[in-house]
Each structure stands twice: as C-alpha cells, then as structure tokens.
Design a protein around this motif. Sequence first.
Motif, PDB file in Angstrom:
ATOM      1  N   GLU A 157      10.116   1.273   4.068  1.00 34.76           N
ATOM      2  CA  GLU A 157      11.507   1.508   3.660  1.00 34.76           C
ATOM      3  C   GLU A 157      12.392   1.804   4.873  1.00 34.76           C
ATOM      4  O   GLU A 157      13.526   1.314   4.969  1.00 34.76           O
ATOM      5  N   ARG A 158      11.866   2.580   5.825  1.00 33.64           N
ATOM      6  CA  ARG A 158      12.640   2.905   7.014  1.00 33.64           C
ATOM      7  C   ARG A 158      12.937   1.650   7.831  1.00 33.64           C
ATOM      8  O   ARG A 158      14.049   1.470   8.342  1.00 33.64           O
ATOM      9  N   MET A 159      11.964   0.761   7.942  1.00 26.33           N
ATOM     10  CA  MET A 159      12.163  -0.470   8.702  1.00 26.33           C
ATOM     11  C   MET A 159      13.172  -1.384   8.030  1.00 26.33           C
ATOM     12  O   MET A 159      14.023  -2.004   8.697  1.00 26.33           O
ATOM     13  N   CYS A 178       0.841  -1.205   0.000  1.00 27.74           N
ATOM     14  CA  CYS A 178       0.000   0.000   0.000  1.00 27.74           C
ATOM     15  C   CYS A 178       0.874   1.252   0.000  1.00 27.74           C
ATOM     16  O   CYS A 178       1.904   1.303   0.676  1.00 27.74           O
ATOM     17  N   LYS A 179       0.429   2.242  -0.741  1.00 25.79           N
ATOM     18  CA  LYS A 179       1.222   3.460  -0.873  1.00 25.79           C
ATOM     19  C   LYS A 179       1.382   4.181   0.467  1.00 25.79           C
ATOM     20  O   LYS A 179       2.401   4.824   0.715  1.00 25.79           O
ATOM     21  N   SER A 180       0.375   4.074   1.335  1.00 26.25           N
ATOM     22  CA  SER A 180       0.442   4.773   2.621  1.00 26.25           C
ATOM     23  C   SER A 180       1.487   4.176   3.562  1.00 26.25           C
ATOM     24  O   SER A 180       1.890   4.822   4.526  1.00 26.25           O
ATOM     25  N   LYS A 181       1.942   2.940   3.295  1.00 27.39           N
ATOM     26  CA  LYS A 181       2.904   2.272   4.186  1.00 27.39           C
ATOM     27  C   LYS A 181       4.328   2.311   3.670  1.00 27.39           C
ATOM     28  O   LYS A 181       5.238   1.824   4.359  1.00 27.39           O
ATOM     29  N   ILE A 182       4.534   2.853   2.477  1.00 23.74           N
ATOM     30  CA  ILE A 182       5.823   2.687   1.828  1.00 23.74           C
ATOM     31  C   ILE A 182       6.957   3.372   2.594  1.00 23.74           C
ATOM     32  O   ILE A 182       8.076   2.830   2.690  1.00 23.74           O
ATOM     33  N   LEU A 183       6.713   4.542   3.181  1.00 25.99           N
ATOM     34  CA  LEU A 183       7.785   5.244   3.893  1.00 25.99           C
ATOM     35  C   LEU A 183       8.200   4.480   5.141  1.00 25.99           C
ATOM     36  O   LEU A 183       9.407   4.307   5.402  1.00 25.99           O
ATOM     37  N   ARG A 238      16.670  -0.043   8.686  1.00 24.59           N
ATOM     38  CA  ARG A 238      17.161  -0.306  10.035  1.00 24.59           C
ATOM     39  C   ARG A 238      17.470  -1.776  10.247  1.00 24.59           C
ATOM     40  O   ARG A 238      18.433  -2.135  10.928  1.00 24.59           O
ATOM     41  N   ALA A 239      16.645  -2.658   9.678  1.00 26.55           N
ATOM     42  CA  ALA A 239      16.849  -4.097   9.898  1.00 26.55           C
ATOM     43  C   ALA A 239      18.114  -4.598   9.215  1.00 26.55           C
ATOM     44  O   ALA A 239      18.813  -5.464   9.757  1.00 26.55           O
ATOM     45  N   THR A 240      18.410  -4.059   8.040  1.00 24.07           N
ATOM     46  CA  THR A 240      19.610  -4.513   7.303  1.00 24.07           C
ATOM     47  C   THR A 240      20.815  -3.617   7.558  1.00 24.07           C
ATOM     48  O   THR A 240      21.876  -3.831   6.959  1.00 24.07           O
ATOM     49  N   ILE A 252       9.578  -8.704   7.556  1.00 26.13           N
ATOM     50  CA  ILE A 252       9.082  -7.330   7.510  1.00 26.13           C
ATOM     51  C   ILE A 252       7.973  -7.194   6.461  1.00 26.13           C
ATOM     52  O   ILE A 252       6.960  -6.523   6.688  1.00 26.13           O
ATOM     53  N   CYS A 253       8.151  -7.862   5.319  1.00 24.56           N
ATOM     54  CA  CYS A 253       7.107  -7.826   4.287  1.00 24.56           C
ATOM     55  C   CYS A 253       5.806  -8.423   4.817  1.00 24.56           C
ATOM     56  O   CYS A 253       4.711  -7.897   4.570  1.00 24.56           O
ATOM     57  N   GLU A 254       5.919  -9.507   5.545  1.00 25.33           N
ATOM     58  CA  GLU A 254       4.722 -10.148   6.103  1.00 25.33           C
ATOM     59  C   GLU A 254       4.060  -9.240   7.140  1.00 25.33           C
ATOM     60  O   GLU A 254       2.825  -9.127   7.202  1.00 25.33           O
ATOM     61  N   ALA A 255       4.872  -8.557   7.952  1.00 27.95           N
ATOM     62  CA  ALA A 255       4.323  -7.676   8.986  1.00 27.95           C
ATOM     63  C   ALA A 255       3.605  -6.479   8.378  1.00 27.95           C
ATOM     64  O   ALA A 255       2.583  -6.019   8.913  1.00 27.95           O
ATOM     65  N   PHE A 256       4.096  -5.953   7.272  1.00 21.56           N
ATOM     66  CA  PHE A 256       3.489  -4.790   6.652  1.00 21.56           C
ATOM     67  C   PHE A 256       2.407  -5.147   5.639  1.00 21.56           C
ATOM     68  O   PHE A 256       1.824  -4.263   5.025  1.00 21.56           O
ATOM     69  N   GLY A 257       2.134  -6.421   5.446  1.00 26.16           N
ATOM     70  CA  GLY A 257       1.097  -6.828   4.498  1.00 26.16           C
ATOM     71  C   GLY A 257       1.508  -6.667   3.059  1.00 26.16           C
ATOM     72  O   GLY A 257       0.643  -6.496   2.187  1.00 26.16           O
ATOM     73  N   ALA A 258       2.802  -6.714   2.803  1.00 25.64           N
ATOM     74  CA  ALA A 258       3.290  -6.600   1.426  1.00 25.64           C
ATOM     75  C   ALA A 258       3.226  -7.968   0.743  1.00 25.64           C
ATOM     76  O   ALA A 258       3.536  -8.990   1.361  1.00 25.64           O
TER      77      ALA A 258
END
Length: 901
Positions: free
Chosen positions: A206-208, A198-203, A211-213, A258-264
């Motif tokens: 990306e920040r997460m 979703c476009k509303s979650k993209i920022l 930080r994770a990597t 992270i993709c699973e957590a954000f619903g990507a």
Amino acid sequence: MEKFIDNLPPMDLMRSEKMSFVQLIIPVESSHRAISYLGQLGLLQFRDLNADKSPFQRTFVNQVKRCAEMSRKLRFFKDQINKAGLVSSSHPVLQPDIDLEDLEMQLAEHEHELIEMNSNSDKLRQSYNELLEFKIVLQKACGFLVSSHGHAVPDERELQENVYSHDEYVEAASLLEQEMRPGPSNQSGLRFISGIICKSKILRFERMLFRATRGNMLFNQASADEQIMDPVSSEMIEKTVFVVFFSGEQARTKILKICEAFGANCYPVPEDITKQRQITREVSSRLTDLEATLDAGIRHRNKALASVGVHLAQWINMVRREKGVYDTLNMLNFDVTKKCLVGEGWCPIFAKTQIQEALQRASFDSSSQVGIIFHPMDSVESPPTYFRTNIFTSPYQEIVDAYGVARYQEANPAVYTTIIFPFLFAVMFGDWGHGICLLLGALVLIARESKLNTQKLGSFMEMLFGGRYVLLLMSLFSIYCGLIYNEFFCVPFHIFGASAYKCRDSSCRYQFVPQMIFLNSLFGYLSFLIVLKWCTGSQADLYHVMIYMFLSPTENLGENQLFWGQRPLQIVLLLLALIAVPWMLFPKPSDAHTVGLVKYKDPYPFGVDPSWRGSRSELAFLNSLKMKMSILFGVVHMNLGIMLSYFNARFFGSSLDIRYQFVPQMIFLNSLFGYLSFLIVLKWCTGSQADLYHVMIYMFLSPTENLGENQLFWGQRPLQIVLLLLALIAVPWMLFPKPFILKKLYTERFQGRSYGLLNNSEMDLELEPDSARQNHHEEFNFTEVFVHQMIHSIEFILGSVSNTASYLRLWALSLAHSELSTVFYEKVLLLAWGYDNLVIRLVGLAVFAFATAFILLMMESLSAFLHALRLHWVEFQNKFYHGDGYKFKPFSFGSLTEDDE
C-alpha cells in the motif's frame, strides 16, 4: 619371577590381537561374491593398492557411479515418504533376491512415475490455488464495487482493461474472454484493479502504491476467509484481497508493475451482479472438480509411495552394500593375465580359518573353476591395533583411543581405566546422595537400552547413552566414597554406629538428636507406612497421605487411614520435624558442640566420624585427610604406569628400557614421593605431630640437620640422605647410558656390512617386495637419539613433581563439591525452612533442587569427569603409553553408514 610372569594367563584386552599380513588372489568371476562374504564376516582390512590413482581412474568406477545414482533415488523416495507423512516399515517385507540391474530399472521406473505424479499434482495445485484466489477476490471485491457503484465504468471496458499476472491461468481467463470481452474501449474514466496478496506484504504494498501514484488512488483491502497452500513449501499462507481505484493509463502501468514486483495476483471482477454470480458458480464447480482430482492424485501417490516404502530399507541396505563391495574392489589390482584380482590386507590371526572358509564358500557358490588363494606375507609396516570389546568395555576403550590409538601389542590402559577412572571421579564427587541420583539415571538408560539403541538421539544424549556403563560405575563409586566421606547431600549420618566423641556436658547435643528426629519424623514414618501397607494389604494412597500431612494435617484421612490414631501421630511428627530445624540451626550460646568434644571410644568404624561436621577443626581435618589421600593415590597411580612400562619393555624384548629407563624411574619417583607416601601412612598409624612439609623441604636444603620433633622413626636422617643420593644418581642413569649403548650396538652391527656375503640371485628372487627380510635400516643419528633421551629424562624428572602436584586436584574438587553442597543446604534449604511460610519453603526447596540437579549433578560431574580424564591421559599414560598406532578398520557391512552411500 620371570617364570611366574610367563606362566600368567594372557588377557584379551591387555594387548591387541596378533595380526597377520595376507595376500588374496581372487578370480574375476568370484571376486564380487568373495568380497561380499568378507564384508559379512568383517575381519579383513584391505590395503589400497591403487592409492596413486584418482577415483575416476579405477576399474569399477562405473559400478560405483551407478550405486551412487541409485542411492540418490532412494534418498529421494525417503524424502517424499517423509514429506507425505507416511511411515516406512521398520520390518520390511523380504523381497526375493534381486539383481542390481533389475533394482536399477525398478528405481528408474518408480522415480519417473513419482516425478510425473508430482508434476501433475503441482499443476493441479497451482490451478486450484488460482481458482480459489479468484473465488475469494470475487466475494470480497463485490462489496467494494457496490459501495463505489456511482464511479463504476461499463463492464466491457473494465474487463478489457484488467490484466492477469499469471500466464498459466488459462481456464478461468479463457471463459471470461469468451463471454465478457466486447473489444477495444476508450481509455478515460475511473478504473480499478483487483487482486490478492500475502498478508505480510500488504503494508509495504500500500505504501508503494501511494508513493507511485502520488496519492491519486483509492486502496481498499479485506482479509481472506481461507488460507491458501504454498505449492513450494506446502505451508498455509494468510492472504489479503485488495481493490485499487485509479485514473489514467500511466497509473495503471505503474500499479501493474508494482503488483508483479510484490507477487500479487490480479483477477478481473465484473460489476454486473448477475455475471458475478454466474462466474462464482462456475469457479465453485471447477474448484469441486479439481479438489476431487487432487484427492485422487494424492491417494494414488501415497499408494505408490507405500509400495516403495515396504522395500525401501531393504533396497537402501542392498545398494549400500553393493557400493561398499565395489569401493573395496577398487582397492585391488589385476594380475598380469587380467583374469585375477590381487588384494592385500590385515586380519587377526584367530580369524584366518573363518576367512578361508568364507573364500572357499565364495568359490563354490560362484562355480569358479579356480580357487581363491589366501596366504600370509611378511610386511615391514606396523600392523593395525585391534581390541575385542563389548558394550561394557567399549566406552573405556574409546576414552583411551581419544588420547591416541595404542601401538601394536603395547599394554592397553583401558584394562585399568575400567576401574581407576570411575574411582578417581568418585574421589572428587563423593556424596552418596548425589551418587544415588547418578545411579538412577544410569539404571534408566540401561533399562531402556534396547529401545534407545534403535532411536536417533541428539549429540548430548547419544554421548550419555554410549557411556551408560561408565556412568553406572561412577555412581557406584560415588556412593562408596560418599559413605567414606559420610556425606548425603552434605549432611552426615550415624549410619555405622555412634560417634567416637561425646560432649563434656549435656548441652552440646544439637546435631545428632535433631537430625535423627527430622529424618525419622518424615521419611522414617513413610517407611513405616510402606511396610504397614504391605502387611495389611491396604489400598491407601501414600502420596495423598504424605502430601496432606504438610498441606492439611488436621484433615480427616478417610479411606487412606491405615491405623487408629494416625492423624494425631502425624501432627506430632510434623511438629517434631519443625522443631528440629531451629534446634540444628540455632544452638545454645555455650557452643559446646564445637569446643567440648572428647574422644571416649574407638574410632568410627567406617568413614569420617559425623561429629567432625560443624566443628571448628572440620575444614583443617578434611583438608589434611583429602590432600594426603590424593598424594597417596597419585603415587600409586604413577607407579602403576611405570610398572606397565616394564611389562612393555619385557614383552618387546628391550632390556635397555628395563635397565636404563624403568629402574632409574622407579628409584627416582619412590626415593622422593614414595618416601613421602610412607611418611604419611606412618604418621597416620603412629599419631605423630611431625610436620611433613618441614621434613621434605629440609631433606633437600639441609639433609644432615637434626630432625628434632619431626623425627618419626629411628634412622630417619641417614635413610633420607641415602634416598636423596639415589634420586641424584637416577638422573644421569636415565640420561647417558642408553644413547651410547645404542650407538655401540649400531656400530657393531653395521661396521662390516660392505664386506658381507653376497646373496645369490635365487635368494634375491625369493624375497617378496614387502618382505621384512630385506635390509631396511636408517642411518643412526646419535645427536637426535641423545636429544630425545635428554628430553624424555627431563620431562620425567620435572613431571614427577608436577604430576604429583596435579593429583591434588582430587582434594581440591572434593572440597569444592562438599562446600558447594553445604552452601546450598544451609543457605538455601535450611534458611527457607526456618520461615513459617509455606510459599518461602516451597521456593527454597525448588531452588535447592535446581541447584542440586544443574550445578552439583551436571556441572560438577562434568568437571570431575574432565579432571579424571586428564589424570589418566597425562599423569598415568605418559609413563608407558606411546599411543601412535592406528585402528584396525576391516571391511564390514555392519560398519557402513549413511555417509558411505
């Protein structure tokens, strides 16, 4: 006098309908039909004979549950129809009579079919969304992969290591596994994961990842060209395609979580352009097939919903009625033989014949061998209150019922509220300009009555529509009182002739002349054009004529010209109107219009003389007039309330209330405030300069003192002494006799009861359980009765003063309304009109219109409404109205609502 009162024709609304307590014995086979016919009639209120049982312990609980379940299914159908954007038929096709069991089966079939179609549609929509997302990812991710081709890895390894976030994604994934997965590959080198989010979650996404990597990744994104429908909310959502380049198994695991957590949603993308094109063609083909399948499914679903919607209103009404019937049957009891149902309730006496006819018809239609027994009974309970009202009287009855429902057969204040309430409102709101605005609003509501009656309105609009006839009378009385006050948006007019006053010299005519010039230069000219257009049959546009008379007075009128010389005449009239404004605003320094007036003829024929406007004594004159008028209205209103207490006492045969309540109350009120009202009228008639404040104060402080110049008639001082003595005598007259007489009557009635005649067993058996012939009495408590009488007497004595003072709100609100109107007129409209600037004038006109609409018409009308309501509830109704009854609520299909489902 008593014979005259007895011979008066009865008023339907004056007292509630006479009620009868009845018992019904209904055979089981005709019970359902009998209750249905009574529900159609709507004139019998059942008493719950199973009040001690819970809803689950009643006889017809299973039928009620079935109806509730069918109501749930019908609400489900209604929601689905609304969600699909279909309109249910307002005129449903009448279906032949259908049994409840058949309807239950039909609803179950329709629900099962609809749920199955919804499930299949959701699955197809989910597959369609996944394929559409896959297609978008293939299109957008290719550009990222081409730009980083030097860092690419073999196709087989990349496709093996990419994972899927959705297990339901079967078709596309299986194709890729069959064609592109070669087997295990090494875990070294640069890798990537592609997907969509979703476009509303993209920022935040990306920040997460960063930080994770710890910054060891390359993130690319691109907005999707198409919006994707959310299967849950059915809303179109904007999404963004992303490609994450990374290295290492640990980074891959983190990114996937992270993709699973954000619903990507992640999708595999091959680097080989040939395979990309091949998969894209295959995905497009499947999308086309799925789209056709979805459209066919939607058409089939809409067709099924349309077939349900044709009968939906009829089914809802039928289920609602059936549930109401079984709820009523649960209020009945079985007799000893378990073959009949016994019910009790209240009905108006005039409805007995109709109820008996309905019950006979139910017995005949159900082919019952035993008829339904319907007979009246005695009851100790107080009957319910029932008034037959119509669309005009019902809002006034609701105003009274909001204070308290009338006791059975006591005088109904709504009869007098119908006229007195809008009149008192108008006394506070009197302005015939504002009254015309309210009248137009009321006429619009009445004209659209049939249309608005079928629509669902908001809470405020529903209240306004329900009181449309109250608003109509309030507006008419406001126009009447406005003509008396001579105020049209606070401006006085010489409607009923010339003023009774004239100037000492000719320099004071700065009100009448410019007002007449201003009004007739604009609106008099418009009236002339309207009549001329009617007479000549011209097609001229009067809107254009009047607007351009201000905006461009020198412009040629063309086809809108009605007579020769119209344009020069309009210029002259416009100049006269402009001259009239400073003529009214800035009079000559002599100020003769406020000090040089003399009366030269009889008083103004109707209402307030317009010459009072602008004079130095205007406020003092209007204050005196409206204050005294408020006292007169209040005393008359309270006397009416006390008179109604006499009619109540006479109707119920309570001579004690007449002798020891009505008589002393009339004496006390009229000895003081009735006398004050008499002095006010006498002072108006004689033109005396007596100070009524001094008269009333020294009537108590020094009743024997000589009145001097404050004496209005011969014998005034002895009369005041007599009235004061009568008022003092009335206080113990109200307080002491009634409790002692009640105690004496109780002692005489029950002192020999222990030695009374013994009733035989046959007489005891004949008495009904709820019969009024049984000896029901409570122990007489003299202290409680005396304290109650003392409280009532003190309340009346103090209330006579406070209630009379409370009617001064008529004066206060009328003055406030007039002064507010004057402020907006003089300080906004006339002040803006004094500038030779069109913009300032338009702004002033807009502010004046806004203030008139929202402050004077809405807020002031609401304030006057509430104050008139208080005068009726407290000052008027507390003189005679108990308001401790309960409403007659018959079982009626017409009164069933959605809340009863």
